[in-house]
Design a protein around this motif. Structure first.
Motif, PDB file in Angstrom:
ATOM      1  N   THR A  59       0.809  -1.224   0.000  1.00 15.32           N
ATOM      2  CA  THR A  59       0.000   0.000   0.000  1.00 15.32           C
ATOM      3  C   THR A  59       0.836   1.267   0.000  1.00 15.32           C
ATOM      4  OG1 THR A  59      -0.162  -0.169   2.410  1.00 15.32           O
ATOM      5  CG2 THR A  59      -1.970  -1.114   1.117  1.00 15.32           C
ATOM      6  N   SER A  60       2.115   1.157   0.323  1.00 11.48           N
ATOM      7  CA  SER A  60       2.980   2.340   0.314  1.00 11.48           C
ATOM      8  C   SER A  60       4.420   1.897   0.142  1.00 11.48           C
ATOM      9  CB  SER A  60       2.819   3.147   1.610  1.00 11.48           C
ATOM     10  OG  SER A  60       3.603   4.322   1.553  1.00 11.48           O
ATOM     11  N   LEU A  61       5.143   2.600  -0.757  1.00  7.27           N
ATOM     12  CA  LEU A  61       6.535   2.261  -1.050  1.00  7.27           C
ATOM     13  C   LEU A  61       7.491   3.125  -0.229  1.00  7.27           C
ATOM     14  CD1 LEU A  61       6.260   1.939  -4.930  1.00  7.27           C
ATOM     15  CD2 LEU A  61       6.404   0.080  -3.270  1.00  7.27           C
ATOM     16  N   PHE A  62       8.767   2.817  -0.376  1.00  9.71           N
ATOM     17  CA  PHE A  62       9.830   3.548   0.315  1.00  9.71           C
ATOM     18  C   PHE A  62      10.058   4.880  -0.401  1.00  9.71           C
ATOM     19  CE2 PHE A  62      14.279   4.750   0.541  1.00  9.71           C
ATOM     20  CZ  PHE A  62      14.550   4.704   1.892  1.00  9.71           C
ATOM     21  N   GLY A  63      10.307   5.925   0.406  1.00 12.31           N
ATOM     22  CA  GLY A  63      10.663   7.214  -0.181  1.00 12.31           C
ATOM     23  C   GLY A  63       9.703   8.315   0.212  1.00 12.31           C
ATOM     24  N   VAL A  64       9.690   9.393  -0.556  1.00  7.83           N
ATOM     25  CA  VAL A  64       8.841  10.552  -0.264  1.00  7.83           C
ATOM     26  C   VAL A  64       7.403  10.219  -0.647  1.00  7.83           C
ATOM     27  CG1 VAL A  64       8.395  12.978  -0.775  1.00  7.83           C
ATOM     28  CG2 VAL A  64      10.760  12.145  -0.646  1.00  7.83           C
ATOM     29  N   ARG A  65       6.459  10.554   0.248  1.00  3.82           N
ATOM     30  CA  ARG A  65       5.045  10.313   0.010  1.00  3.82           C
ATOM     31  C   ARG A  65       4.234  11.375   0.744  1.00  3.82           C
ATOM     32  NH1 ARG A  65       2.821   5.612   4.145  1.00  3.82           N
ATOM     33  NH2 ARG A  65       3.392   6.714   6.065  1.00  3.82           N
ATOM     34  N   ILE A  66       2.952  11.375   0.477  1.00  2.14           N
ATOM     35  CA  ILE A  66       2.040  12.262   1.221  1.00  2.14           C
ATOM     36  C   ILE A  66       1.645  11.532   2.494  1.00  2.14           C
ATOM     37  CG2 ILE A  66      -0.191  13.438   1.223  1.00  2.14           C
ATOM     38  CD1 ILE A  66       1.876  14.682  -0.626  1.00  2.14           C
ATOM     39  N   ASP A  67       1.945  12.175   3.627  1.00  5.14           N
ATOM     40  CA  ASP A  67       1.637  11.553   4.911  1.00  5.14           C
ATOM     41  C   ASP A  67       0.124  11.432   5.056  1.00  5.14           C
ATOM     42  OD1 ASP A  67       0.963  11.789   7.969  1.00  5.14           O
ATOM     43  OD2 ASP A  67       3.065  11.125   7.853  1.00  5.14           O
ATOM     44  N   PRO A  68      -0.406  10.244   5.397  1.00 10.27           N
ATOM     45  CA  PRO A  68      -1.865  10.058   5.468  1.00 10.27           C
ATOM     46  C   PRO A  68      -2.519  10.818   6.613  1.00 10.27           C
ATOM     47  CG  PRO A  68      -0.728   8.113   6.294  1.00 10.27           C
ATOM     48  CD  PRO A  68       0.321   8.995   5.711  1.00 10.27           C
ATOM     49  N   PHE A  69      -1.739  11.286   7.590  1.00 10.02           N
ATOM     50  CA  PHE A  69      -2.322  12.002   8.726  1.00 10.02           C
ATOM     51  C   PHE A  69      -2.226  13.511   8.545  1.00 10.02           C
ATOM     52  CE2 PHE A  69      -1.330   7.841  10.429  1.00 10.02           C
ATOM     53  CZ  PHE A  69      -2.473   7.516  11.151  1.00 10.02           C
ATOM     54  N   THR A  70      -1.142  14.000   7.946  1.00 10.94           N
ATOM     55  CA  THR A  70      -0.957  15.456   7.806  1.00 10.94           C
ATOM     56  C   THR A  70      -1.238  15.950   6.401  1.00 10.94           C
ATOM     57  OG1 THR A  70       1.387  15.224   7.223  1.00 10.94           O
ATOM     58  CG2 THR A  70       0.832  15.348   9.580  1.00 10.94           C
ATOM     59  N   ASN A  71      -1.307  15.010   5.412  1.00 11.43           N
ATOM     60  CA  ASN A  71      -1.463  15.365   3.999  1.00 11.43           C
ATOM     61  C   ASN A  71      -0.337  16.251   3.498  1.00 11.43           C
ATOM     62  OD1 ASN A  71      -3.856  13.924   3.458  1.00 11.43           O
ATOM     63  ND2 ASN A  71      -5.090  15.559   4.405  1.00 11.43           N
ATOM     64  N   HIS A  72       0.811  16.172   4.129  1.00  6.85           N
ATOM     65  CA  HIS A  72       2.002  16.893   3.685  1.00  6.85           C
ATOM     66  C   HIS A  72       3.071  15.882   3.262  1.00  6.85           C
ATOM     67  CE1 HIS A  72       0.111  20.080   6.200  1.00  6.85           C
ATOM     68  NE2 HIS A  72       0.620  20.882   5.244  1.00  6.85           N
ATOM     69  N   PRO A  73       3.980  16.314   2.375  1.00  7.84           N
ATOM     70  CA  PRO A  73       5.048  15.400   1.954  1.00  7.84           C
ATOM     71  C   PRO A  73       5.895  14.964   3.153  1.00  7.84           C
ATOM     72  CG  PRO A  73       4.922  17.274   0.481  1.00  7.84           C
ATOM     73  CD  PRO A  73       4.044  17.602   1.648  1.00  7.84           C
ATOM     74  N   GLY A  74       6.242  13.700   3.158  1.00  9.20           N
ATOM     75  CA  GLY A  74       7.087  13.166   4.211  1.00  9.20           C
ATOM     76  C   GLY A  74       7.902  11.999   3.681  1.00  9.20           C
ATOM     77  N   VAL A  75       8.906  11.597   4.429  1.00  8.87           N
ATOM     78  CA  VAL A  75       9.764  10.476   4.025  1.00  8.87           C
ATOM     79  C   VAL A  75       9.251   9.203   4.690  1.00  8.87           C
ATOM     80  CG1 VAL A  75      12.080   9.511   4.060  1.00  8.87           C
ATOM     81  CG2 VAL A  75      11.762  11.973   3.679  1.00  8.87           C
ATOM     82  N   HIS A  76       8.940   8.210   3.848  1.00  2.01           N
ATOM     83  CA  HIS A  76       8.506   6.918   4.348  1.00  2.01           C
ATOM     84  C   HIS A  76       9.721   6.001   4.369  1.00  2.01           C
ATOM     85  CE1 HIS A  76       5.914   3.075   4.039  1.00  2.01           C
ATOM     86  NE2 HIS A  76       5.744   3.596   5.263  1.00  2.01           N
ATOM     87  N   SER A  77      10.114   5.516   5.544  1.00  2.07           N
ATOM     88  CA  SER A  77      11.376   4.807   5.716  1.00  2.07           C
ATOM     89  C   SER A  77      11.286   3.300   5.448  1.00  2.07           C
ATOM     90  CB  SER A  77      11.908   5.037   7.137  1.00  2.07           C
ATOM     91  OG  SER A  77      10.948   4.600   8.089  1.00  2.07           O
ATOM     92  N   GLY A  78      10.141   2.817   4.953  1.00  2.00           N
ATOM     93  CA  GLY A  78      10.003   1.394   4.655  1.00  2.00           C
ATOM     94  C   GLY A  78       8.907   1.175   3.645  1.00  2.00           C
ATOM     95  N   ILE A  79       8.344  -0.021   3.629  1.00  2.00           N
ATOM     96  CA  ILE A  79       7.195  -0.294   2.776  1.00  2.00           C
ATOM     97  C   ILE A  79       6.067  -0.793   3.672  1.00  2.00           C
ATOM     98  CG2 ILE A  79       8.553  -0.838   0.717  1.00  2.00           C
ATOM     99  CD1 ILE A  79       8.071  -3.796   1.281  1.00  2.00           C
ATOM    100  N   ASP A  80       4.817  -0.463   3.283  1.00  2.00           N
ATOM    101  CA  ASP A  80       3.646  -0.925   4.013  1.00  2.00           C
ATOM    102  C   ASP A  80       2.972  -2.048   3.224  1.00  2.00           C
ATOM    103  OD1 ASP A  80       4.088   0.919   5.980  1.00  2.00           O
ATOM    104  OD2 ASP A  80       2.692   2.416   5.155  1.00  2.00           O
ATOM    105  N   ILE A  81       2.660  -3.148   3.913  1.00  2.00           N
ATOM    106  CA  ILE A  81       2.013  -4.302   3.290  1.00  2.00           C
ATOM    107  C   ILE A  81       0.693  -4.538   4.010  1.00  2.00           C
ATOM    108  CG2 ILE A  81       2.251  -6.734   2.640  1.00  2.00           C
ATOM    109  CD1 ILE A  81       5.285  -6.419   3.079  1.00  2.00           C
ATOM    110  N   ALA A  82      -0.421  -4.343   3.307  1.00  2.00           N
ATOM    111  CA  ALA A  82      -1.744  -4.526   3.907  1.00  2.00           C
ATOM    112  C   ALA A  82      -1.996  -6.005   4.169  1.00  2.00           C
ATOM    113  CB  ALA A  82      -2.816  -3.943   2.999  1.00  2.00           C
ATOM    114  N   GLY A  83      -2.824  -6.282   5.179  1.00  2.00           N
ATOM    115  CA  GLY A  83      -3.150  -7.664   5.499  1.00  2.00           C
ATOM    116  C   GLY A  83      -4.288  -7.735   6.478  1.00  2.00           C
ATOM    117  N   ARG A  84      -4.532  -8.923   6.987  1.00  2.00           N
ATOM    118  CA  ARG A  84      -5.598  -9.121   7.962  1.00  2.00           C
ATOM    119  C   ARG A  84      -5.013  -9.181   9.364  1.00  2.00           C
ATOM    120  NH1 ARG A  84      -8.111 -14.534   5.603  1.00  2.00           N
ATOM    121  NH2 ARG A  84      -5.870 -14.989   5.782  1.00  2.00           N
TER     122      ARG A  84
END
Length: 335
Positions: free
Chosen positions: A203-228
């Motif tokens: 659901t989210s890759l490594f690198g610069v992204r829009i933070d889901p809480f602030t809606n501002h650009p931020g650095v994502h330090s890993g990857i997000d994997i959705a699951g149950r």
């Protein structure tokens, strides 16, 4: 002798015809009367000798004919046997040549297997792959000539003369490949190459992204994997649990130390299954997926650090869930 013949009397033969015809008188020397039976006897003896010689010749001829017939039948039998033997030898040669092709195909399969083994662990292949379709045979019937048979025999002999060295070389290469694979396997076990959870939906890759809480650009330090919630989370490599606990942003988390200055982090866990100081094996469950901490839903935040700096996990993750390469999943997500 002449006096003896002259002294012998003469005999007169009188022939009296019927009627009034005059009588005929013949005078025959006694020597002639004596010679005629002798000549007749000699002729009978000579004829008998010729007859016996003829019968003997016929018997010899019949014997020779029988011997010739027997020899001819024996020759025909031997010739038929030799032709059958030659035909069987030709059949055996063709089968041997086909076996040679089968052996060669098996060796190519082993070469491909060696390349696949190397490719599986990221080693360069020894030989390029050879694709081919060996299903189905057919074509117009043509009898093989003697030249074809001799050529096939020469080719088969050359193959079997060289196959020993080829098999020995393949054996040495397979042994070397086995050692390389074992070595590479140990390296891979100590490197975060194992897909860390059951789901493969990123659901989210490594690198610069829009933070889901602030809606501002931020650095994502890993990857997000959705699951149950409750899905297993696995150690990406052999290592030692460096830290485990709870933080407001990370939620329940685990940090595992590996060789070569690598640390992996697993965040937002529903629960932690390993404690600080535990030795964990690659693929071993170390937690359960959840949505604790700074999270919008059930997922795993997977992070890789090299010498204290967060890096993209993509170059490390080689194998994904159910054998799906992780980098393929990442590329799909990027598309």
């Amino acid at each position: 002798m002449r006096k003896f013949l002259r002294s012998m009397p003469n005999y007169t033969f009188l022939v009296l015809p019927d009627g009034s015809k005059p009588a005929l008188k013949f005078r025959v020397p006694a020597a002639l009367l004596l010679a005629v039976p002798t000549l007749i006897f000699l002729l009978i003896v000579i004829a008998s000798l010729f007859y016996l010689q003829h019968e003997r010749s016929n018997q010899q001829l019949e014997l020779l004919q029988l011997q010739l017939t027997s020899a001819s039948e024996s020759h025909q039998t031997q010739l038929a046997g030799k032709e059958k033997m030659i035909e069987q030898l030709q059949t055996d040669l063709v089968q041997l040549a086909q076996q040679a092709e089968t052996v060669n195909a098996r060796m190519e399969e082993l070469n491909k297997l060696e390349s696949d083994m190397k490719s599986l662990v990221g080693l360069p292949p020894a030989n390029p792959d050879k694709d081919g379709d060996e299903n189905g045979i057919g074509g117009e019937r043509q009898d093989a000539t003697d030249e074809d048979i001799f050529g096939l025999a020469k080719q088969t002999k050359a193959f079997y003369s060289s196959i020993g060295g080829g098999i020995e070389d393949l054996k040495n290469r397979l042994n070397a490949t086995s050692r390389e694979v074992q070595k590479k396997k140990q390296e891979l076990r100590a490197t975060p190459t194992f897909w860390p959870t059951e789901s493969d939906r990123i659901t989210s890759l490594f690198g610069v992204r829009i933070d889901p809480f602030t809606n501002h650009p931020g650095v994502h330090s890993g990857i997000d994997i959705a699951g149950r919630t409750g899905d297993s989370v696995y150690a990406a490599a052999d290592g030692t649990v460096l830290d485990a606990g709870y933080m407001s942003e990370r939620g329940n988390y685990i940090a595992v130390s590996h060789k070569n200055g690598i640390v992996t982090k697993y965040m937002h866990l529903n629960s932690v299954l390993a404690q600080e100081g535990d030795r964990v094996k690659q693929g071993e469950p170390i937690g359960l997926l959840g949505s604790t901490g700074r999270s919008t839903g059930p997922h795993l935040h997977f992070e890789v650090m090299k010498d204290g700096v967060s890096v993209d996990p993509k170059p490390y993750l080689k194998m994904g869930i159910k054998g799906i390469p992780a980098d393929v999943q990442l590329e799909k997500r990027q598309d």
